[in-house]
Design a protein around this motif. Sequence first.
Motif, short mmCIF file in Angstrom:
data_model
loop_
_atom_site.label_atom_id
_atom_site.label_comp_id
_atom_site.label_asym_id
_atom_site.label_seq_id
_atom_site.Cartn_x
_atom_site.Cartn_y
_atom_site.Cartn_z
N CYS A 101 7.92 -6.31 -5.43
CA CYS A 101 6.97 -6.90 -6.38
C CYS A 101 5.61 -7.01 -5.70
O CYS A 101 5.51 -6.97 -4.48
N GLU A 102 4.59 -7.11 -6.51
CA GLU A 102 3.22 -7.28 -6.03
C GLU A 102 2.67 -8.57 -6.60
O GLU A 102 3.02 -8.97 -7.71
N ASP A 103 1.79 -9.22 -5.83
CA ASP A 103 1.19 -10.47 -6.29
C ASP A 103 -0.10 -10.69 -5.52
O ASP A 103 -0.36 -10.05 -4.51
N ALA A 104 -0.89 -11.61 -6.01
CA ALA A 104 -2.09 -12.04 -5.31
C ALA A 104 -1.76 -13.32 -4.55
O ALA A 104 -0.90 -14.09 -4.97
N ALA A 105 -2.42 -13.52 -3.42
CA ALA A 105 -2.22 -14.72 -2.61
C ALA A 105 -3.46 -14.93 -1.76
O ALA A 105 -4.42 -14.15 -1.84
#
Length: 115
Positions: free
Chosen positions: A4-8
């Motif tokens: 999965c990909e996400d912003a952080a």
Amino acid sequence: MDSCEDAATLEWWANRSACLGRLRVRIVVRTAGDDWTCEATLEAAEDRESFDFLMQLDPHFTLRFYDASILLVKVVEAGVGVVALVAELGLWPATGSATAARNGRDCRRLRQGSG
């Protein structure tokens, strides 16, 4: 393998009350059984100089997800513009979706930002 990909945000703390750097990143988490890997890319190229300076001081950052969960990570260069994040278990409390990433399970919870 699930991913999965996400912003952080990678944060560099001098002590518990002084954060000297906050850098927005895109992360890609890949899980296979109980193993997981995480790579991050800086969202803003102009943050590279600050990132390099903080890395010279100490490669340990706090990875903060947008649901306010956190995980202490060691940052390791993994290629041009990409860094690998290695969980520093036992050094900082992990909460929420960071716990799911740390355990290498349920990548969907991380992507959805639920705790």
